[in-house]
Scaffold this motif. Structure first.
Motif, mmCIF file in Angstrom:
data_model
loop_
_atom_site.group_PDB
_atom_site.id
_atom_site.type_symbol
_atom_site.label_atom_id
_atom_site.label_comp_id
_atom_site.label_asym_id
_atom_site.label_seq_id
_atom_site.Cartn_x
_atom_site.Cartn_y
_atom_site.Cartn_z
ATOM 1 N N MET A 92 -2.860 -8.944 6.620
ATOM 2 C CA MET A 92 -2.128 -10.103 6.086
ATOM 3 C C MET A 92 -0.679 -9.728 5.758
ATOM 4 O O MET A 92 -0.009 -10.418 4.985
ATOM 5 C CB MET A 92 -2.841 -10.625 4.833
ATOM 6 C CG MET A 92 -4.177 -11.275 5.137
ATOM 7 S SD MET A 92 -4.992 -11.806 3.629
ATOM 8 C CE MET A 92 -6.323 -12.803 4.286
ATOM 9 N N ASN A 93 -0.239 -8.622 6.329
ATOM 10 C CA ASN A 93 1.160 -8.180 6.224
ATOM 11 C C ASN A 93 1.575 -7.689 4.837
ATOM 12 O O ASN A 93 2.735 -7.814 4.457
ATOM 13 C CB ASN A 93 2.119 -9.291 6.664
ATOM 14 C CG ASN A 93 2.406 -9.174 8.144
ATOM 15 O OD1 ASN A 93 2.333 -8.075 8.696
ATOM 16 N ND2 ASN A 93 2.710 -10.275 8.786
ATOM 17 N N ILE A 94 0.647 -7.145 4.078
ATOM 18 C CA ILE A 94 1.024 -6.531 2.800
ATOM 19 C C ILE A 94 1.250 -5.044 3.045
ATOM 20 O O ILE A 94 0.362 -4.359 3.559
ATOM 21 C CB ILE A 94 -0.080 -6.746 1.731
ATOM 22 C CG1 ILE A 94 -0.039 -8.194 1.271
ATOM 23 C CG2 ILE A 94 0.090 -5.810 0.568
ATOM 24 C CD1 ILE A 94 -0.607 -8.455 -0.091
ATOM 25 N N SER A 95 2.446 -4.559 2.711
ATOM 26 C CA SER A 95 2.735 -3.135 2.924
ATOM 27 C C SER A 95 2.140 -2.304 1.790
ATOM 28 O O SER A 95 1.784 -2.846 0.730
ATOM 29 C CB SER A 95 4.242 -2.919 2.967
ATOM 30 O OG SER A 95 4.774 -3.182 1.696
ATOM 31 N N VAL A 96 2.054 -0.993 2.028
ATOM 32 C CA VAL A 96 1.503 -0.099 0.993
ATOM 33 C C VAL A 96 2.372 -0.158 -0.264
ATOM 34 O O VAL A 96 1.871 -0.197 -1.393
ATOM 35 C CB VAL A 96 1.402 1.346 1.538
ATOM 36 C CG1 VAL A 96 1.144 2.332 0.418
ATOM 37 C CG2 VAL A 96 0.291 1.435 2.571
#
Lengths: 295, 390
Positions: free
Chosen positions: B224-228
């Motif tokens: 869902m395009n959440i970066s670390v």
């Protein structure tokens, strides 16, 4: 359309994906089947942009997954094998949270939640805390989250593992329905032949990271399913050849060798149960295929 | 982006509010410890009841001031005064276990008085001693002023003159400057158990974080395009808010609840609050990052709670939470520097004991920032590896 071209992935010394090439048409359901460790999940993760390939590429419409991850991810929904939900949130709270993460809000979010809840048939249990759901209901919520935002492509990693027949039916019907109504492309991994036979237009059979067979589902399974009989193992036959397996399959390929044994045991009244069709016959199917294609 | 952060914060709060064990550990445990320890340790921290304290006095020359001080202290029941001809007061205090020392230096117009306080002196004894000497010195100075034909001066003016002339100087003697002032029972208990509970943020963090890792929720969020980075930041914010609420509640408890139950009041001035929040923010950063690092390495919540709990108890034992640093032997006081809880305690005590002196909080803040940054880097590396390599 999804195009996979000469895709290779290695973990340490082990080649998990070995120069795979195939394509999947828009609006179709493509089944990826194979034994554990065949490379199904790795392939799916590369296609979702979660893993990077060593060589080759995956192209989704006009975007390369390795270079345009964000654009690719905007098109896809991912349903992991495990229930990737928050167990201390209700079904509705889970959907609201993941919807917000996708950037949905207000009425749009509400209507999306109503849509996906109807698809997976969870309307009545939506306000219950997810930890109180049965395993099947958790899987349905897992699928509903993947459907949020109306993705063009849906990746499902063994969504029916460990669920009851009722839930399995709901999940498979839901997938067929969204393909028909919304023209979604589905990539579906499974261990169950009867599932892929029911819903998949095309099959890719993986073994040791390579394609063992691929093509139209009905054509691939045509010869195989004709004479499948599943036998349960009687307890008193522990010392016999049944020791090796809990059951045997009698198919068109092994009919000659297995039938005398079956008849002999039937005569002695030592057979507990005979099941026609169904069951997990993937292993047998792969064994037959491997007589021609060894990895 | 903001909506995603808000959604994450809301989610973490709902999850935490439904976990009764977490709420007990984060809020009830420190309340219980602070109340019990503040009240139970009161007498141990204030040793002056019905006791007179050994005091030594050295005067360069015999003078009127020396006589005034000597007579006044001898009359007092609180001090057991002895005079000495040896100018090295610190050495004699160390050798004879004397807590208080007075050094009177004669100068042309005004004598200079230096007060020496042993590290074992608690704040209330120090206050008693200081007030006595001020009173005597003020009397002496007032008399001098009157005799100098300044009869129109008010008491306040006389006090100002005394202050301006700066005839009294205070010096704590001990191992190192930063640990010489001794906290009272409540000054020790409130920050100590607050810090301990702040580090127990590892429990709610590991509960959700390990579940997210095991259930492939992190992979789903990555798709869902959440970066670390966004993921870690979305963990830092809600737990930072929780840590800040803990700090405010525990300090308020020290101010209002502990005295109600017969304990000493925690003295916090209005101007101390910004510094308290600043210090608490860095402690929170260190504790949350540490919890994330632990949660990214272990496989189960049980492992995280055992490992996190064990390390917290070791940090607490070393860091002066369970055993106050000032009563530890010198070599142990050096070892305390290994514990992030010791840095945290040092920063809080700097506020309570040194009237919110920012300079005394800088070193512990730097240490906490380095510790937190390293923990966060470890968590980030491990998480990135897990999401991208499966």
């Amino acid at each position: 359309m999804i195009v996979v071209k000469e895709l290779t992935k290695t973990f340490g010394d082990k080649k998990v994906i070995d120069t795979l090439s195939f394509s999947v048409d828009k609006g179709s359901i493509c089944g990826l089947i194979g034994r554990n460790g065949a490379g199904k999940t790795t392939l799916m993760k590369i296609m979702c942009g979660l893993l990077s390939e060593d060589s080759g590429y995956v192209k989704i419409d006009e975007f390369m997954t390795s270079q345009q991850k964000n654009l690719v991810r905007a098109k896809i929904g991912y349903v992991p094998q495990k229930s990737a939900i928050y167990f201390d949130l209700s079904g509705l709270e889970n959907l609201r949270y993941f919807g917000a993460i996708l950037g949905l809000s207000g009425q749009h979010l509400d209507s999306e939640i109503t849509r996906v809840v109807n698809i997976v048939d969870l309307d009545e249990q939506i306000n219950i805390i997810a930890s109180k759901y049965s395993g099947g209901m958790q899987k349905r919520l897992n699928l509903a989250i993947g459907l949020l935002g109306n993705p063009e492509i849906l990746f499902l990693d063994e969504p029916t593992v460990g669920v009851d027949p009722q839930t399995k039916k709901i999940i498979l019907n839901a997938l067929e329905m969204i393909v028909k109504k919304e023209n979604v492309t589905i990539i579906y991994t499974s261990h169950y032949l009867e599932e892929v036979e029911k819903i998949c237009d095309a099959l890719i059979i993986l073994e040791c990271g390579k394609i063992l067979a691929q093509g139209n589902t009905s054509e691939l399974l045509k010869d195989f399913k004709t004479a499948e009989i599943r036998l349960a193992k009687p307890l008193e036959l522990k010392e016999s050849k049944w020791n090796q397996k809990n059951y045997i399959y009698i198919t068109s390929a092994n009919l000659k060798t297995e039938l005398p044994f079956l008849l002999e045991n039937l005569k002695d009244n030592k057979i507990e149960e005979i099941m026609y069709g169904g069951g997990n016959s993937l292993e047998q199917f792969l064994n037959i295929l491997e007589k021609e294609h060894l990895c | 982006m903001l909506k995603r952060y808000l959604a994450n914060i809301k989610k973490e709060f709902i999850l935490m509010s439904r976990d009764i064990h977490t709420l007990l550990v984060l809020f009830v445990m420190p309340v219980a410890f602070i109340l019990i320890m503040s009240l139970a340790m009161q007498d141990a921290f204030s040793e002056h009841k019905n006791i007179s304290f050994k005091t030594i006095l050295y005067a360069q020359e015999k003078s009127e001031l020396t006589d005034t001080i000597t007579q006044a202290l001898k009359k007092s029941n609180s001090f057991e005064l002895s005079t000495t001809q040896d100018a090295n007061i610190k050495k004699q205090m160390d050798a004879n276990d004397i807590l208080l020392g007075i050094y009177i230096e004669e100068q042309k117009d005004t004598p200079k008085i230096t007060l020496y306080l042993s590290p074992k002196v608690s704040p209330d004894i120090a206050l008693l001693f200081r007030e006595n000497i001020y009173k005597i010195a003020m009397q002496y100075e007032t008399n001098k002023q009157i005799s100098s034909l300044n009869p129109w001066l008010s008491i306040e003016d006389k006090n100002e003159i005394l202050k301006d002339k700066n005839i009294i100087r205070e010096e704590y003697i001990g191992y190192s400057d930063k640990k010489t002032k001794r906290p009272s029972s409540v000054q020790q208990s409130v920050p100590a158990w607050l810090i301990f509970s702040m580090f127990f943020i590892v429990i709610p963090i590991s509960n959700t974080f390990i579940n997210e890792r095991r259930q492939e929720t992190l992979s789903r969020l990555a798709v869902m395009n959440i970066s670390v980075g966004e993921l870690l930041l979305s963990k830092l914010i809600p737990y930072y808010i929780i840590n800040t609420i803990q700090m405010i509640l525990m300090v308020l408890m020290g101010i209002y609840l502990v005295p109600l139950l017969g304990g000493e009041k925690l003295m916090v001035h209005l101007q101390d609050w910004p510094l308290l929040i600043l210090v608490s923010s860095f402690i929170s950063f260190a504790s949350i990052s540490f919890a994330l690092a632990i949660s990214s390495f272990v496989k189960t919540t049980e492992q995280a709670v055992s490992l996190g709990g064990l390390l917290n108890i070791i940090f607490a034992a070393l860091g002066g939470v369970m055993v106050p640093i000032f009563i530890m032997p010198q070599f142990m006081q050096y070892i305390t520097n290994l514990s992030p809880m010791a840095w945290s305690l040092e920063a809080f005590l700097a506020i309570f004991l040194y009237n919110g002196d920012l300079s005394k909080t800088i070193m512990p803040i730097i240490s906490l920032t380095l510790f937190g940054s390293m923990s966060l880097m470890v968590a980030s590396y491990k998480l990135k590896k897990e999401v991208t390599e499966g």
